[in-house]
Every structure is written in structure tokens, then in C-alpha cells.
Design a protein around this motif. Sequence first.
Motif, short mmCIF file in Angstrom:
data_model
loop_
_atom_site.label_atom_id
_atom_site.label_comp_id
_atom_site.label_asym_id
_atom_site.label_seq_id
_atom_site.Cartn_x
_atom_site.Cartn_y
_atom_site.Cartn_z
N LEU A 96 32.98 37.55 60.85
CA LEU A 96 33.53 36.51 59.99
C LEU A 96 32.38 35.79 59.28
O LEU A 96 31.33 35.54 59.89
CB LEU A 96 34.33 35.51 60.83
CG LEU A 96 35.29 34.59 60.07
CD1 LEU A 96 36.43 35.40 59.46
CD2 LEU A 96 35.84 33.51 61.00
N THR A 97 32.55 35.47 58.03
CA THR A 97 31.48 34.84 57.26
C THR A 97 31.68 33.34 57.15
O THR A 97 32.78 32.82 57.33
CB THR A 97 31.42 35.44 55.84
OG1 THR A 97 32.68 35.21 55.19
CG2 THR A 97 31.13 36.93 55.90
N ILE A 98 30.58 32.65 56.86
CA ILE A 98 30.65 31.20 56.66
C ILE A 98 31.51 30.88 55.44
O ILE A 98 32.34 29.95 55.47
CB ILE A 98 29.23 30.62 56.50
CG1 ILE A 98 28.48 30.70 57.84
CG2 ILE A 98 29.29 29.18 56.01
CD1 ILE A 98 27.03 30.26 57.76
N GLU A 99 31.35 31.67 54.38
CA GLU A 99 32.15 31.46 53.18
C GLU A 99 33.51 32.13 53.35
O GLU A 99 33.59 33.33 53.61
CB GLU A 99 31.45 32.05 51.95
CG GLU A 99 30.07 31.49 51.67
CD GLU A 99 29.00 32.08 52.58
OE1 GLU A 99 29.27 33.12 53.22
OE2 GLU A 99 27.91 31.49 52.67
N GLY A 103 42.29 35.92 52.50
CA GLY A 103 43.04 36.60 53.54
C GLY A 103 42.30 36.85 54.83
O GLY A 103 42.84 37.47 55.75
N ASP A 104 41.04 36.34 54.95
CA ASP A 104 40.30 36.69 56.17
C ASP A 104 40.82 35.98 57.41
O ASP A 104 40.47 36.35 58.54
CB ASP A 104 38.80 36.46 56.00
CG ASP A 104 38.41 34.99 55.88
OD1 ASP A 104 39.31 34.13 55.83
OD2 ASP A 104 37.20 34.70 55.84
N HIS A 105 41.67 34.95 57.25
CA HIS A 105 42.25 34.30 58.42
C HIS A 105 43.28 35.19 59.12
O HIS A 105 43.74 34.86 60.22
CB HIS A 105 42.90 32.97 58.02
CG HIS A 105 44.06 33.11 57.09
ND1 HIS A 105 43.91 33.45 55.75
CD2 HIS A 105 45.39 32.98 57.30
CE1 HIS A 105 45.10 33.50 55.18
NE2 HIS A 105 46.01 33.23 56.09
N LYS A 106 43.62 36.31 58.49
CA LYS A 106 44.52 37.28 59.11
C LYS A 106 43.79 38.55 59.53
O LYS A 106 44.42 39.54 59.89
CB LYS A 106 45.65 37.64 58.14
CG LYS A 106 46.53 36.46 57.75
CD LYS A 106 47.62 36.90 56.78
CE LYS A 106 48.51 35.73 56.38
NZ LYS A 106 49.57 36.15 55.43
N SER A 107 42.47 38.51 59.51
CA SER A 107 41.68 39.71 59.76
C SER A 107 41.30 39.87 61.22
O SER A 107 41.36 38.92 62.02
CB SER A 107 40.39 39.66 58.92
OG SER A 107 39.55 38.61 59.38
N PHE A 113 36.46 36.20 66.20
CA PHE A 113 35.75 34.92 66.23
C PHE A 113 36.50 33.91 67.09
O PHE A 113 35.90 33.20 67.92
CB PHE A 113 35.59 34.37 64.81
CG PHE A 113 35.03 32.98 64.76
CD1 PHE A 113 33.67 32.77 64.88
CD2 PHE A 113 35.87 31.89 64.62
CE1 PHE A 113 33.14 31.48 64.86
CE2 PHE A 113 35.36 30.60 64.60
CZ PHE A 113 33.99 30.39 64.71
N MET A 114 37.81 33.83 66.94
CA MET A 114 38.59 32.88 67.72
C MET A 114 38.58 33.23 69.20
O MET A 114 38.59 32.35 70.06
CB MET A 114 40.02 32.81 67.20
CG MET A 114 40.14 32.17 65.81
SD MET A 114 39.50 30.47 65.75
CE MET A 114 40.73 29.61 66.74
#
Length: 415
Positions: A96-99, A103-107, A113-114
Motif C-alpha cells: 500500500l502506498t502513502i499516496e 480503489g486501493d481501499h478494496k485491494s 496493511f490492515m
Amino acid sequence: MLLDIGGTVMTFPRDSLLHDELKGTCLAVLLHRFGDWLLTHGNGTPFVDADPDYFKWLSVKLRYLRDNRIDVKEICEGCPPAFAFYHNRFLAKTDLTIEPQTGDHKSAAFDGFMAAMGAFIDSSVAGGTGGSEVLSVFVEGRSVATADATLDDFDTLKKRFTEYRGPVVHVSADHFYKIVDYIRRIRIAPDAARPLPTSSSFDELLYACEMYGLMEQVYLSMIGKSHSHIKCILRNSYDDCEFETLVQRADGLQGGLLFVIECEHKTRRHRFACHIDGPLIAPSDPKAELRTTCPVTFYSISGAFEGGDGIVQIAVPSNKQWVNVAGTEGAVKNDKGEPTGKVCIANGRLWLGHGKDGPAGDLRRCQQWLERGELPDGKTYRGDFHDGDATLAATVSFTCADMEIYTLQASEGSG
């Protein structure tokens, strides 16, 4: 960036985490992208439920990196062993990137990361398991803080944070901090090994653990059963400690038993444990005895060794790892064929229900010994020898002042 780490407020050089080799770490993403998801403490200071000493070390190293005094490798690979638990989590790489990306919250990267950082994120956020409130107390003028989620399974300790507002006075700041960080690590990584804290005054550390109701966790760490649940099936302060009571309550239990035994000495308290990693099975014939082969290990918790040695593990010879159990009307015989006790563990290294002229129904009547050569190297035995044998108790034969018997069951999903 101002952070509150476990009750210690510090200015943390967050921008140094933007270094090319650090910006892909979980900590960089947590602080630069998800700082608003952290709990807050005091005047709204972002809170991280972790070891402040680790963050102090990391803060110094990041400033050295900023000033070109060290190479980034010294940060990534030079962490002291005492901080490895947190270092391996916060400086782990994430996809996961800082920026934010569309749609990356569904990746899968977000999920990963979580899974790694959710324990530090407010529980009101989907995937966060870090609790909803920061609780703190003062010990010797020092603030010790943790998330409510850390304390949820430890009622006695939680009450010290929530019901008694005065400073902690009966436990040193060092020991209080260590037991809080101990259960914090258990919450953050429930499936990981749970090593006990270390202390040069281990008896005082045990006193703190006992005061705040943590001894069952201590026992699980002691025997290395980090994926187990522990339940007391017999305790002499509530039960009669009769042999038949043990047989009834142990019937059908497959996860092993832990015997914790305490006896008084004129100058110190002797406490030891015996773990049998298998069932305790009585014979169907009430006048017979039954032998079951299973791993057996002894532990000196206090009294028999110098306090700085901590809990000392004593291995039993491989050809002596068995348990003999008498029938309800019978007795286990000794090497001379004489009826001696109700339970015999490791060829007599521990007898329960041991009598002078035959078995005793009261399990608190005990005998315990070890051969001199079984004492572990590197530990300082301070007990007496009896006919050449050592003992973890105050004397070889005794009536124990306290006895607790636990059953161990594997947690769901553990291997």
C-alpha cells in the motif's frame, strides 16, 4: 509530529520515513496516510499503543539518518533484540502506498496493511482493532497508557486504570510498565509466542503479575502454549483437593494438565509447576493402577533458584516421562512395591496423595525430588539436597499450602 507512545509524549521525525527505503514501510504509511485513524490521548495527541523505548530508539536513528550520520541499513538491520517485536511490525514492507490510489481501499494491499496495522487503528474504523479509548495511570511520576482493547481480557488490571484514579504505589514503574507491555503484545499478536518479561527482581515481577490477575497468562508463556486456553479445574482455596475430585474433573480432558504447587519456607516461598502434556486417566478397576506415557516438564517459579534466573525449566529424562494413576480404592506402588500415593509423575519425581504409611486421599500431601544431574546448567540452585537429590519445594515431603490444577485446551484454528 507529536505522538503519544504508550503514555510518553515525544516529537517524532515522521518526515524521515519518506526516505526511499523507508516510505514503503507500514509505519510510514500509518503515520503519513492514516494518522487520523489513530486513537488520541490528552489534548488530541495521536496515540500509538506500543513500547515508548522502541520509538525513542527509532526517533534517534531517524534523526541520525536525516543528518547523514548513519546509513538506512543501520535502522533496518541494527535493531536491538528487545525491540524486535515492534520493529518487525512497523518496519515491515507494505504494497500500500502513502499516496491514495483509486480503489486501493478494496485491494489486497489494503487488506494486508490492515492485517498488520489494524491493532494500532481506532476500532471505529473498518478493520481497526485498536480499541476506542486510551486509558492511563501514573507510576512514580511516569504516565503509562494503553488502549482499552489491551485491557479488555484482564479485569483486575483494567480496574486499576478505570476505577482507582490515584497513582500506582505497590509496584515499581519498571515492573508495571513491563506487565502492561506484556499484555499489549498479546493483544497485538495473539498467535505469536508470548515470552515473559525479564527482571533482575523476578519475584517482584511475579508479585505484580499476581496482584493484577495475570498468572494464567504467565503459565501459558512458561510452558510455551501460546495458542492454548487455560482453565482451573481444582483449587484448594475453593475445593477439597481430594483424589476422587481430580479424577472426576479430569475425565475426558485431552489437552494436558498443569499442576501449580506452593509450599512455605521460613525465609521464602517455593512455587513450582509440573506440566503433563496428555490426559490423566484413572484405571477402570478401582483397585488397580494405570500408566500413561506423555511428555512431562517441571518448572521452578520461585524459591528453588536465584531470583535473577526467572522461571527455570527442568527437563525430565525421556525414559521417565509417564504418569501413574491409582484407582479410587487403590494406590500407586513405589519401586519397592509398597503402596505409596494416588498419582505418581515421572517415576516419582512428583507424588500427589503421598502418605508415610500408604496413599492419602488429600492430593496436597506431596513429595517432589530431582536428581542432581537434572538441574539445568547456567542456573543457581539455592535449595537443599536430600540424600543427593534436589527439590523444587522447601523439603522433599510436604503438605502444600496452595495447589491449583489447570487444563489446557488448544484455541480454535491453531495447529
